[in-house]
Motif scaffolding. Structure first.
Motif: not given
Length: 101
Positions: A81-92
């Motif tokens: 879940n932390e990795l998914i959140k990090h990926i979403e933050d980077v893509t935004k």
């Protein structure tokens, strides 16, 4: 008196009256469980109690292992879940790249 002295001297010192070796259970002995048609499950009270204690120990060990696996799974889910959140933050943040500001 003479007879007892002769018999004591005639007997070798290594001869023992009682055996000191341990006796092993063989098939058919009390407590072995094999003397009954049902096998070890239909043994005497001691055999049944010992079997129940072994089964309880095994269940406790399996429960402890399952709880450890469950805790490890929970940790891994949090990491994913932390990795998914990090990926979403980077893509935004990266969606505006290449544009002039």
């Amino acid at each position: 008196m003479l007879r007892t002295a002769i018999s004591k001297n005639a007997r070798p010192a290594s001869a023992r009256l009682f055996s000191t070796s341990a006796r092993a259970m063989s098939a058919g002995d009390t407590g072995s469980g094999f003397s009954r048609p049902g096998g070890s499950r239909s043994g005497d009270a001691f055999t049944k109690r010992e079997t129940a204690a072994e089964e309880m120990y095994i269940k406790q060990e399996e429960k402890a292992k399952l709880l450890a696996i469950k805790a490890k799974l929970h940790q891994q889910q949090q990491h994913v879940n932390e990795l998914i959140k990090h990926i979403e933050d980077v893509t935004k943040e990266g969606s505006g790249q290449g544009e002039s500001q």
